[in-house]
Design a protein around this motif. Structure first.
Motif, PDB file in Angstrom:
ATOM      1  N   SER A  46       0.968  -1.261   0.088  1.00  0.00           N
ATOM      2  CA  SER A  46       0.026  -0.080  -0.006  1.00  0.00           C
ATOM      3  C   SER A  46       0.897   1.324  -0.084  1.00  0.00           C
ATOM      4  O   SER A  46       0.736   2.223  -1.035  1.00  0.00           O
ATOM      5  N   LEU A  47       1.774   0.990   0.914  1.00  0.00           N
ATOM      6  CA  LEU A  47       2.766   2.312   1.252  1.00  0.00           C
ATOM      7  C   LEU A  47       3.635   2.593  -0.251  1.00  0.00           C
ATOM      8  O   LEU A  47       3.665   3.741  -0.929  1.00  0.00           O
ATOM      9  N   LEU A  48       3.902   1.773  -0.892  1.00  0.00           N
ATOM     10  CA  LEU A  48       4.763   1.706  -2.297  1.00  0.00           C
ATOM     11  C   LEU A  48       3.901   2.330  -3.247  1.00  0.00           C
ATOM     12  O   LEU A  48       4.248   3.072  -3.916  1.00  0.00           O
ATOM     13  N   LYS A  49       2.547   1.709  -3.348  1.00  0.00           N
ATOM     14  CA  LYS A  49       1.718   2.226  -4.437  1.00  0.00           C
ATOM     15  C   LYS A  49       1.055   3.712  -4.120  1.00  0.00           C
ATOM     16  O   LYS A  49       0.811   4.434  -5.091  1.00  0.00           O
ATOM     17  N   GLU A  50       1.247   4.341  -2.759  1.00  0.00           N
ATOM     18  CA  GLU A  50       0.809   5.541  -2.509  1.00  0.00           C
ATOM     19  C   GLU A  50       2.090   6.465  -3.145  1.00  0.00           C
ATOM     20  O   GLU A  50       1.787   7.408  -3.616  1.00  0.00           O
ATOM     21  N   ILE A  51       3.213   6.077  -2.764  1.00  0.00           N
ATOM     22  CA  ILE A  51       4.225   6.708  -3.502  1.00  0.00           C
ATOM     23  C   ILE A  51       4.314   6.764  -4.964  1.00  0.00           C
ATOM     24  O   ILE A  51       4.479   7.771  -5.735  1.00  0.00           O
ATOM     25  N   ASP A  52       4.335   5.590  -5.716  1.00  0.00           N
ATOM     26  CA  ASP A  52       4.112   5.689  -7.040  1.00  0.00           C
ATOM     27  C   ASP A  52       3.585   4.511  -7.555  1.00  0.00           C
ATOM     28  O   ASP A  52       3.839   3.211  -7.210  1.00  0.00           O
ATOM     29  N   GLU A  53       2.223   4.446  -8.355  1.00  0.00           N
ATOM     30  CA  GLU A  53       1.463   3.651  -8.890  1.00  0.00           C
ATOM     31  C   GLU A  53       2.158   2.488  -9.750  1.00  0.00           C
ATOM     32  O   GLU A  53       1.892   1.367  -9.709  1.00  0.00           O
ATOM     33  N   ARG A  54       3.258   2.941 -10.173  1.00  0.00           N
ATOM     34  CA  ARG A  54       4.175   2.063 -11.151  1.00  0.00           C
ATOM     35  C   ARG A  54       5.066   0.983 -10.702  1.00  0.00           C
ATOM     36  O   ARG A  54       5.582   0.072 -11.289  1.00  0.00           O
ATOM     37  N   ILE A  55       5.211   1.254  -9.236  1.00  0.00           N
ATOM     38  CA  ILE A  55       5.955   0.299  -8.537  1.00  0.00           C
ATOM     39  C   ILE A  55       5.227  -1.078  -8.303  1.00  0.00           C
ATOM     40  O   ILE A  55       4.267  -1.114  -8.149  1.00  0.00           O
ATOM     41  N   ILE A  56       5.814  -2.055  -8.474  1.00  0.00           N
ATOM     42  CA  ILE A  56       5.176  -3.489  -8.339  1.00  0.00           C
ATOM     43  C   ILE A  56       6.150  -4.108  -7.486  1.00  0.00           C
ATOM     44  O   ILE A  56       7.505  -4.267  -7.275  1.00  0.00           O
ATOM     45  N   TYR A  99      10.955   0.558 -18.771  1.00  0.00           N
ATOM     46  CA  TYR A  99      10.465  -0.090 -17.718  1.00  0.00           C
ATOM     47  C   TYR A  99       8.860  -0.232 -17.686  1.00  0.00           C
ATOM     48  O   TYR A  99       8.672  -1.530 -17.569  1.00  0.00           O
ATOM     49  N   ASP A 100       8.166   0.544 -18.636  1.00  0.00           N
ATOM     50  CA  ASP A 100       6.831   0.323 -18.261  1.00  0.00           C
ATOM     51  C   ASP A 100       6.474  -0.791 -19.402  1.00  0.00           C
ATOM     52  O   ASP A 100       5.356  -1.467 -19.236  1.00  0.00           O
ATOM     53  N   GLU A 101       7.110  -0.880 -20.527  1.00  0.00           N
ATOM     54  CA  GLU A 101       7.050  -2.163 -21.337  1.00  0.00           C
ATOM     55  C   GLU A 101       7.199  -3.347 -20.522  1.00  0.00           C
ATOM     56  O   GLU A 101       6.336  -4.366 -20.852  1.00  0.00           O
TER      57      GLU A 101
END
Length: 417
Positions: free
Chosen positions: A137-147, A232-234
């Motif tokens: 959750s924390l990571l997604k708050e920081i940046d949606e693109r983190i997985i 990265y996105d690809e």
DNA sequence: CATTTTGAACCCCGTTTAAC
DNA sequence: GTTAAACGGGGTTCAAAATG
């Protein structure tokens, strides 16, 4: 273009890792291995992150190369964190691979973790007393693109499905964020065939990485992509959508070679299949201590079908044995010996890189440069999967056997004649 | 004597168990 | 009830032992 990618390695700042693991050396070693995209690793570590920022420059969006331009090797900001915490009344130990899209995202994550008083300096793979779901959750708050990709998902001690401190499902671990877990790392001791036995894993794509602690072990497992416009996105899109056109196959250890394939007791040298360990009441027949239950055991426990039913729909894989081990087998000596190193260097220098030798170069071509004639034959045999392995257990690596003693003797004789 | 194999130490921190 | 010590993992590394 074909890209071979290894998303999980470590730096010299991680415990029990080689001091040689610095970015320029990693880039060079990847060229010799045939790896095109490799993890920066360990970006939570302040010293290593500094090294990353000083040494690398962005080449494509989210992908980096050495500033001095001396290597084509791409780096991606992936790292590992170790989570030790309690959930559902039980102690949990889970390792996760984190993919970050940018230096800025990494900077923000590190700030947040420091604010929580986690000791990031202690290790390149920091131990966080942080529940996996809350962490995500924390990571997604920081940046949606983190997985997040669960690391070596089946190993007993530190993994999401591990027998010692894992879970029985992704949902138990990640709760409402489970849909955001769209890839898991199979680890050395399991291969896709085993994972396909779980319908629960149909939603996720299987990735394979080396978790290398030294230059030598880079790319012992990897992912092969066909990408036109690298970014990265690809890469993340291909994983998320299980894009079979772009994700060609994974490169795998024979799972028996991994350290946790069978159940067993390392102290007593005892090992057995999961079905047999029930017979012993889960205890070592010699010392009566609890057996360390391996990967096969956990897959058996959670599987709900035969793998073959779905094999056609899945991203395929190729099983390999590291070239040094093949050479060692052909000579009949340990893989750390001098002879092996020399022969290895010779082959790489003549034939390009390790992956092309293991995957592409013909037996005939290898035979031209190999001093020991069994090497080329061994590669062919490995490619067709015709090898014997004494399965690993309780932290003991499996032992590869490509040739019988008789075959090796015969080959020595033919050279003498 | 040179090479190869085997063995043990090391790093780190949350949990568990033992000791005060 | 509190503090301290033991435990565990991975794999490199170095030292010691074994081999030829």
């Amino acid at each position: 273009m074909r890209f071979i990618c290894d998303f999980h390695i470590h730096s010299k700042f991680s415990r029990a890792c080689s001091k040689e693991l610095e970015l320029p050396k990693i880039a060079k070693a990847c060229e010799r291995k045939g790896i095109n995209v490799v993890a920066t690793s360990d970006w939570t570590h302040p010293g290593w992150f500094k090294h990353i920022k000083e040494t690398l420059v962005e080449k494509e969006p989210g992908l980096f190369v050495l500033k001095d331009g001396s290597s084509p090797t791409r780096f991606i900001l992936t790292t590992e964190t170790s989570h030790v915490y309690k959930r559902g009344g039980q102690a949990r130990r889970v390792h996760l691979v984190v993919f970050a899209p940018s230096i800025e995202a990494v900077e923000k994550v590190n700030k947040k973790l420091e604010a929580r008083k986690f000791n990031l300096k202690a290790d390149g793979r920091p131990i966080l007393g942080f529940d996996c779901e809350n962490y995500y959750s924390l990571l997604k708050e920081i940046d949606e693109r983190i997985i997040i990709v669960p690391a070596h998902a089946w190993t007993p001690w530190f993994s999401v499905f591990g027998s010692k401190s894992g879970f029985d499902s992704l949902e138990e671990c990640f709760g409402k964020l489970t849909p955001e877990i769209f890839a898991i790392e199979t680890g050395l001791s399991s291969d896709p065939l085993m994972n396909w036995r779980l319908s629960a894993l149909d939603k996720v794509v299987l990735v394979s990485n080396s978790d290398a602690h030294s230059l030598d072990k880079l790319g012992r497992e990897a992912n092969v992509f066909e990408i036109e416009k690298l970014s990265y996105d690809e890469i993340v899109r291909i994983l998320r959508e299980q894009d079979k056109k772009r994700f060609l196959y994974t490169i795998e250890f024979f799972p028996e070679e991994g350290k946790y394939h069978f159940d067993g007791c390392a102290d007593c040298g005892f090992s057995c299949r999961s079905k047999e360990s029930k017979k012993y009441g889960g205890r070592c027949p010699k010392c009566k201590k609890l057996l360390t239950l391996g990967v096969e055991n956990r897959v058996d426990a959670l599987a709900d079908r035969e793998a073959e039913v779905v094999a056609q729909k899945k991203i395929p894989y190729k099983s390999i044995v590291p070239l040094k081990e093949i050479i060692a087998e052909a000579y009949g000596v340990g893989s750390a010996s001098k002879k092996i190193k020399t022969e290895y260097e010779d082959l790489i220098n003549n034939l390009g890189n390790e992956f092309s030798i293991l995957l592409d170069v013909s037996e005939q071509e290898i035979g031209k440069f190999a001093k020991q004639p069994l090497i080329a034959k061994a590669v062919t045999r490995m490619r067709s999967g015709k090898i014997d392995i004494k399965p690993g257990y309780d932290g003991v690596f499996g032992k590869i056997k490509i040739f019988s003693e008789a075959e090796r003797k015969k080959s020595v004789q033919s050279r003498l004649l």
